[in-house]
Design a protein around this motif. Structure first.
Motif, PDB file in Angstrom:
ATOM      1  N   GLY A  80       0.819  -1.218   0.000  1.00 40.68           N
ATOM      2  CA  GLY A  80       0.000   0.000   0.000  1.00 40.68           C
ATOM      3  C   GLY A  80       0.845   1.257   0.000  1.00 40.68           C
ATOM      4  O   GLY A  80       0.530   2.224  -0.702  1.00 40.68           O
ATOM      5  N   GLN A  84       0.805   3.933  -3.120  1.00 43.94           N
ATOM      6  CA  GLN A  84       0.424   5.334  -2.926  1.00 43.94           C
ATOM      7  C   GLN A  84       1.530   6.279  -3.373  1.00 43.94           C
ATOM      8  O   GLN A  84       1.380   7.490  -3.284  1.00 43.94           O
ATOM      9  N   ARG A  95       3.176  -0.540 -10.969  1.00 50.55           N
ATOM     10  CA  ARG A  95       1.892  -0.332 -10.298  1.00 50.55           C
ATOM     11  C   ARG A  95       0.980  -1.540 -10.507  1.00 50.55           C
ATOM     12  O   ARG A  95       0.338  -2.031  -9.584  1.00 50.55           O
ATOM     13  N   ARG A 102      -1.028  -6.900  -3.901  1.00 51.60           N
ATOM     14  CA  ARG A 102      -1.984  -6.463  -2.884  1.00 51.60           C
ATOM     15  C   ARG A 102      -3.281  -7.279  -2.940  1.00 51.60           C
ATOM     16  O   ARG A 102      -3.799  -7.707  -1.909  1.00 51.60           O
TER      17      ARG A 102
ATOM     18  N   LEU B  20       4.564   5.543   7.519  1.00 48.71           N
ATOM     19  CA  LEU B  20       3.284   6.166   7.155  1.00 48.71           C
ATOM     20  C   LEU B  20       3.066   7.465   7.921  1.00 48.71           C
ATOM     21  O   LEU B  20       2.624   8.462   7.350  1.00 48.71           O
ATOM     22  N   SER B  24       3.223  11.713   6.763  1.00 47.67           N
ATOM     23  CA  SER B  24       2.194  12.721   7.034  1.00 47.67           C
ATOM     24  C   SER B  24       2.667  13.734   8.070  1.00 47.67           C
ATOM     25  O   SER B  24       1.856  14.386   8.725  1.00 47.67           O
ATOM     26  N   ASP B 107      -4.665  -0.643   7.197  1.00 50.13           N
ATOM     27  CA  ASP B 107      -4.894  -0.263   5.809  1.00 50.13           C
ATOM     28  C   ASP B 107      -4.058   0.988   5.549  1.00 50.13           C
ATOM     29  O   ASP B 107      -4.339   2.051   6.079  1.00 50.13           O
ATOM     30  N   PRO B 108      -2.984   0.868   4.745  1.00 42.81           N
ATOM     31  CA  PRO B 108      -2.064   1.992   4.584  1.00 42.81           C
ATOM     32  C   PRO B 108      -2.740   3.236   3.999  1.00 42.81           C
ATOM     33  O   PRO B 108      -2.233   4.338   4.153  1.00 42.81           O
ATOM     34  N   GLU B 109      -3.873   3.035   3.315  1.00 51.26           N
ATOM     35  CA  GLU B 109      -4.514   4.205   2.709  1.00 51.26           C
ATOM     36  C   GLU B 109      -5.349   4.999   3.708  1.00 51.26           C
ATOM     37  O   GLU B 109      -5.600   6.181   3.511  1.00 51.26           O
ATOM     38  N   THR B 110      -5.803   4.337   4.767  1.00 53.01           N
ATOM     39  CA  THR B 110      -6.667   5.047   5.716  1.00 53.01           C
ATOM     40  C   THR B 110      -6.052   5.172   7.103  1.00 53.01           C
ATOM     41  O   THR B 110      -6.620   5.819   7.976  1.00 53.01           O
TER      42      THR B 110
END
Lengths: 288, 125
Positions: A80, A84, A95, A102, B20, B24, B107-110
């Motif tokens: 992930g 990203q 990708r 994934r 992560l 940010s 979940d790396p996206e959230t």
């Protein structure tokens, strides 16, 4: 005179024979009892062994699933991060391939979760939450979860909830899990038409109805539909990826909630699954 | 800058979560076990604690209870990072003094958004 002697002798012989028979019977009865006792001991030993093995199996699965999940954390997590672009830009091929990593990681995770769920349920170790929840919201969340899969096939999930459904007390997550499973199946086996989820109040609680216009379920599969791993030996596995545990888990979860699950299906026309749950609204005295 | 104390025994998870959060613009100090986590908490200022529950030695519940004894952490959210498999442990997580939990696998996206949701409003990280 000779006749009387003969009579006495006959009688003695008869008595002797009866005694021997009685002795035989007693011996046989004793032998039988001994064998029953022996068998009982063997059976209880076997039962103890089976119960021990069952506990061992559950403990093993619980440990294994944790051990399997830990590396999956890394696989899904770092994939992930890379996807990203957080660790730098990717080209299209990179990708695409990372996307495959994934997807496989997530599929593996679902498998592990399913196997753990079924073993927990079979071992009687599944605990259900008792908290208030909104069944209409649960249905919408389940529909949202499957929406992306549906969209990929050009399908939309039509979610209809009866107006003014009361809040109920139960395990929201597990109710959603059942609905997600049923909806995902409906989407998986439907290429065109519609997938619907209706929620309505019943005298006993609530009913969820998942309907589709998919390929339907062949009659010979009906009996075994809720048995674990059915899909794997049904020949459907090649065309439709899945653990084959979904419906078995649904059935067991619904059973544990005291409800019923049933279906109607016509090959080529579609299937309808109905889940009835005897869940009641929170009592007025209960503090929110 | 939001300062996070991370207690996690698995080196790759530590790296992942730190990466992560750093991406940010959070600063992260991490500990490998409960004892190290408690020592860091005693000597530094943090805005949030992320706590793995399945730790060697002292488990996450004990660590959370001990952290709650530390006056420096009054009002600082402690967030458990725990596996989905451990249903039923949720209540234990809350009872031990955590504000809530984030499910593993993360979940790396959230993940960062999930962490932010536990922070008091103060206009960005």
């Amino acid at each position: 005179m000779a006749g009387i002697v003969q009579d006495i002798t006959d009688r003695k012989r008869a008595e002797e024979a009866v005694r021997r028979l009685a002795d035989d019977l007693r011996r046989q009865a004793a032998e039988l009892e001994r064998r029953v006792a022996e068998r009982t001991a063997e059976l209880s030993e076997a039962r103890d062994r089976a119960e021990g093995a069952d506990r061992l199996k559950s403990a093993f699965l619980a440990t294994m699933s944790h051990e399997l999940r830990t590396p999956l954390n890394s696989i899904i997590g770092f994939t992930g991060v890379l996807l990203q672009g957080l660790a730098g830009p990717l080209n299209d091929e990179q990708r695409k391939q990372l996307g495959m990593v994934r997807a496989s990681g997530q599929h593996l995770l679902e498998l592990i979760n399913d196997v753990l769920d079924i073993s927990k349920i079979e071992a009687g170790q599944l605990e259900l939450a008792q908290a208030r929840f909104d069944p209409a919201a649960a249905a919408r969340r389940a529909a949202d979860t499957v929406a992306a899969q549906a969209a990929e096939k050009g399908l939309e999930i039509e979610c209809e909830t009866e107006h003014g459904l009361p809040e109920l007390v139960g395990d929201r997550r597990r109710v959603e899990q059942v609905l997600i499973n049923l909806l995902a199946n409906a989407v998986k086996f439907t290429d065109q038409g519609r997938v619907g989820l209706d929620v309505r109040a019943t005298p006993e609680g609530v009913a969820f109805v998942v309907s589709d216009t998919g390929i339907g379920i062949p009659a010979e599969a009906h009996d075994q539909l809720f048995q674990p791993f059915r899909q794997l030996d049904s020949g459907l596995a090649r065309a439709h990826e899945g653990t084959g545990l979904g419906l078995a888990i649904c059935k067991r979860l619904v059973d544990r909630m005291g409800g019923t699950i049933g279906f109607e299906s016509a090959p080529g026309v579609g299937s309808t699954f109905r889940v009835d749950l005897p869940l009641t609204p929170p009592s007025l005295t209960e503090t929110p | 800058m939001t300062r996070v104390l991370l207690v996690e025994d698995n080196a790759q998870n530590r790296y992942l979560i730190t990466f992560l959060l750093n991406a940010s613009k959070f600063s992260v100090l991490s500990a490998e076990d409960g004892a190290e986590g408690l020592a860091l908490a005693a000597s530094g200022d943090f805005d949030l604690v992320l706590l793995d529950i399945q730790l060697p030695g002292m488990d996450g519940y004990e660590v959370a209870r001990a952290l709650r004894q530390n006056a420096r952490l009054d009002g600082i959210p402690i967030v458990a990072v725990t596996s989905y498999a451990m249903t039923g442990d949720r209540e234990r997580v809350l009872a031990a003094g955590c504000e809530g939990y984030i499910e593993k696998p993360i979940d790396p996206e959230t993940f960062v958004a999930q962490v932010r949701a536990f922070l008091p409003e103060k206009g960005g990280a």
